[in-house]
Design an enzyme around this catalytic site. Sequence first.
Site, PDB file in Angstrom:
ATOM      1  N   ASP A  81       0.830  -1.201   0.000  1.00 47.14           N
ATOM      2  CA  ASP A  81       0.000   0.000   0.000  1.00 47.14           C
ATOM      3  C   ASP A  81       0.880   1.274   0.000  1.00 47.14           C
ATOM      4  O   ASP A  81       1.923   1.313   0.667  1.00 47.14           O
ATOM      5  CB  ASP A  81      -0.869  -0.061   1.278  1.00 47.14           C
ATOM      6  CG  ASP A  81      -1.931   1.010   1.339  1.00 47.14           C
ATOM      7  OD1 ASP A  81      -2.419   1.435   0.271  1.00 47.14           O
ATOM      8  OD2 ASP A  81      -2.290   1.417   2.463  1.00 47.14           O
ATOM      9  N   HIS A  82       0.452   2.290  -0.702  1.00 48.83           N
ATOM     10  CA  HIS A  82       1.150   3.589  -0.742  1.00 48.83           C
ATOM     11  C   HIS A  82       2.653   3.444  -0.956  1.00 48.83           C
ATOM     12  O   HIS A  82       3.454   3.998  -0.199  1.00 48.83           O
ATOM     13  CB  HIS A  82       0.876   4.404   0.529  1.00 48.83           C
ATOM     14  CG  HIS A  82      -0.524   4.909   0.590  1.00 48.83           C
ATOM     15  ND1 HIS A  82      -0.979   5.953  -0.178  1.00 48.83           N
ATOM     16  CD2 HIS A  82      -1.586   4.490   1.315  1.00 48.83           C
ATOM     17  CE1 HIS A  82      -2.258   6.163   0.078  1.00 48.83           C
ATOM     18  NE2 HIS A  82      -2.660   5.284   0.960  1.00 48.83           N
ATOM     19  N   ASP A 103       1.991   5.520  -5.187  1.00 57.92           N
ATOM     20  CA  ASP A 103       1.246   6.722  -4.814  1.00 57.92           C
ATOM     21  C   ASP A 103       1.974   7.969  -5.313  1.00 57.92           C
ATOM     22  O   ASP A 103       2.858   8.502  -4.654  1.00 57.92           O
ATOM     23  CB  ASP A 103       1.057   6.777  -3.302  1.00 57.92           C
ATOM     24  CG  ASP A 103       0.254   7.998  -2.881  1.00 57.92           C
ATOM     25  OD1 ASP A 103      -0.134   8.807  -3.759  1.00 57.92           O
ATOM     26  OD2 ASP A 103       0.018   8.166  -1.672  1.00 57.92           O
ATOM     27  N   GLU A 133      -3.050   6.459  -7.657  1.00 57.44           N
ATOM     28  CA  GLU A 133      -4.017   7.409  -7.070  1.00 57.44           C
ATOM     29  C   GLU A 133      -4.033   8.705  -7.865  1.00 57.44           C
ATOM     30  O   GLU A 133      -2.995   9.223  -8.248  1.00 57.44           O
ATOM     31  CB  GLU A 133      -3.642   7.695  -5.609  1.00 57.44           C
ATOM     32  CG  GLU A 133      -4.575   8.700  -4.924  1.00 57.44           C
ATOM     33  CD  GLU A 133      -4.302   8.818  -3.425  1.00 57.44           C
ATOM     34  OE1 GLU A 133      -3.978   7.793  -2.784  1.00 57.44           O
ATOM     35  OE2 GLU A 133      -4.386   9.944  -2.893  1.00 57.44           O
ATOM     36  N   HIS A 177      -7.440   9.559   5.363  1.00 57.00           N
ATOM     37  CA  HIS A 177      -6.877   8.518   6.238  1.00 57.00           C
ATOM     38  C   HIS A 177      -7.052   8.904   7.705  1.00 57.00           C
ATOM     39  O   HIS A 177      -7.085  10.080   8.047  1.00 57.00           O
ATOM     40  CB  HIS A 177      -5.379   8.355   5.951  1.00 57.00           C
ATOM     41  CG  HIS A 177      -5.092   7.834   4.577  1.00 57.00           C
ATOM     42  ND1 HIS A 177      -4.609   8.628   3.569  1.00 57.00           N
ATOM     43  CD2 HIS A 177      -5.236   6.607   4.036  1.00 57.00           C
ATOM     44  CE1 HIS A 177      -4.450   7.896   2.479  1.00 57.00           C
ATOM     45  NE2 HIS A 177      -4.828   6.660   2.729  1.00 57.00           N
ATOM     46  N   HIS A 205      -9.811   4.786  -0.290  1.00 59.02           N
ATOM     47  CA  HIS A 205      -8.894   4.815   0.864  1.00 59.02           C
ATOM     48  C   HIS A 205      -9.624   5.490   2.022  1.00 59.02           C
ATOM     49  O   HIS A 205     -10.698   6.059   1.852  1.00 59.02           O
ATOM     50  CB  HIS A 205      -7.627   5.603   0.510  1.00 59.02           C
ATOM     51  CG  HIS A 205      -6.663   4.815  -0.325  1.00 59.02           C
ATOM     52  ND1 HIS A 205      -5.407   4.482   0.098  1.00 59.02           N
ATOM     53  CD2 HIS A 205      -6.798   4.276  -1.559  1.00 59.02           C
ATOM     54  CE1 HIS A 205      -4.794   3.779  -0.838  1.00 59.02           C
ATOM     55  NE2 HIS A 205      -5.616   3.645  -1.864  1.00 59.02           N
ATOM     56  N   GLY A 206      -8.991   5.450   3.200  1.00 58.67           N
ATOM     57  CA  GLY A 206      -9.571   6.149   4.352  1.00 58.67           C
ATOM     58  C   GLY A 206     -10.893   5.550   4.793  1.00 58.67           C
ATOM     59  O   GLY A 206     -11.831   6.268   5.126  1.00 58.67           O
ATOM     60  N   GLY A 207     -10.970   4.227   4.818  1.00 59.16           N
ATOM     61  CA  GLY A 207     -12.239   3.563   5.141  1.00 59.16           C
ATOM     62  C   GLY A 207     -12.693   3.752   6.578  1.00 59.16           C
ATOM     63  O   GLY A 207     -13.896   3.734   6.845  1.00 59.16           O
ATOM     64  N   ASN A 227      -9.997   0.271   1.612  1.00 59.46           N
ATOM     65  CA  ASN A 227      -8.870   0.147   2.530  1.00 59.46           C
ATOM     66  C   ASN A 227      -9.275   0.479   3.962  1.00 59.46           C
ATOM     67  O   ASN A 227      -9.855   1.544   4.222  1.00 59.46           O
ATOM     68  CB  ASN A 227      -7.764   1.134   2.129  1.00 59.46           C
ATOM     69  CG  ASN A 227      -7.035   0.723   0.879  1.00 59.46           C
ATOM     70  OD1 ASN A 227      -7.434  -0.208   0.187  1.00 59.46           O
ATOM     71  ND2 ASN A 227      -5.959   1.431   0.583  1.00 59.46           N
TER      72      ASN A 227
HETATM   73  P1  13P Z   1      -7.868   4.396   7.298  1.00 57.24           P
HETATM   74  O1  13P Z   1      -6.689   4.404   8.223  1.00 57.24           O
HETATM   75  O2  13P Z   1      -8.673   5.636   7.394  1.00 57.24           O
HETATM   76  O3  13P Z   1      -8.694   3.174   7.461  1.00 57.24           O
HETATM   77  O4  13P Z   1      -7.283   4.394   5.818  1.00 57.24           O
HETATM   78  C1  13P Z   1      -6.721   3.227   5.312  1.00 57.24           C
HETATM   79  C2  13P Z   1      -6.075   3.448   4.008  1.00 57.24           C
HETATM   80  O5  13P Z   1      -6.617   4.077   3.125  1.00 57.24           O
HETATM   81  C3  13P Z   1      -4.779   2.824   3.793  1.00 57.24           C
HETATM   82  O6  13P Z   1      -4.261   3.107   2.541  1.00 57.24           O
END
Ligand code: 13P
Length: 280
Positions: A81-82, A103, A133, A177, A205-207, A227
């Site tokens: 990831d990233h 990313d 992204e 995030h 992202h940022g779930g 994510n």
């Molecule tokens: P969160 O930490 O908000 O769940 O985001 C996860 C994420 O997008 C990791 O790439």
Amino acid sequence: MLVNMRELLKDAQKGGYAVGSFSVANMEMVLGVLKAAKELSAPVILQIAEVRLKQSPLELIGPLMVAAAKCAETPVAVHFDHGKTEKMIKTALEAGFTSVMFDGSHLPLEENIEQTKAIASLAAKYGAAVEAEIGCVGGSEDGSEDIAINCTKPDDAVYFAGETGVDALAIAIGNAHGNYKSEPKLRFDILEECAKRVAAPLVLHGGTGISPDDFRRCAKTGIKKINIATATFDAVEKSVRDCYNEEKISGYYDLQGAEVEGAYQNARRHILIFGTENKA
Ligand code: 13P
């Protein structure tokens, strides 16, 4: 079994659901996520972000993630990831990760395209899938940078996807995030337009902190990978704290069990919301 994220997301496109991509930092989190996947017969993605490698070195956790996926009875993709540097992306590919994210969201559009293409040709040598992204999701994966949300322009998403041919495209629709400071207001208008015009599966992202209703709406509107990082870490920490408060921990292996349980409960809850149950 270890699978490629590409296949998981294609199936999700056909089935109208999203696959959870759970960030892990240790073996206990891997065990918890895979326990939920097995119980619910769900495909999942295990991931770790480059910024987290200072706590969980890739040379150690990478092989563990890949081995766990190979032993799993359900389909499991292992994702980097990233990714920020070609060096670490290559290390992940060498370890057997089946997909990598580059990313370049902070770069000017043409530079993001150029660097994503270079990573895509590297990943192709390993048969791995690539996520990129466009626009900017708020904050950084580990909360160390205060990155402002820059919502994706659908025209840019169409152009970017066409130029790079990525397997999955993360878009910014008001998501960020970490824990949200106020209730997230997702731009479903942007999501709808991107979903209509971009063939590649879209990634949210940022779930952590997004409501079940918004998750379901995203999963029906082109988002095929979601994510979850902070919620996993918070759930593990809370599970341990609760067990101590309830005097359920009297030795190391009770502590270990509490960690696995936290990761399991968190993954289970999200799998049910994303509609991935019985999709293995
Ligand atoms: P969160 O930490 O908000 O769940 O985001 C996860 C994420 O997008 C990791 O790439």
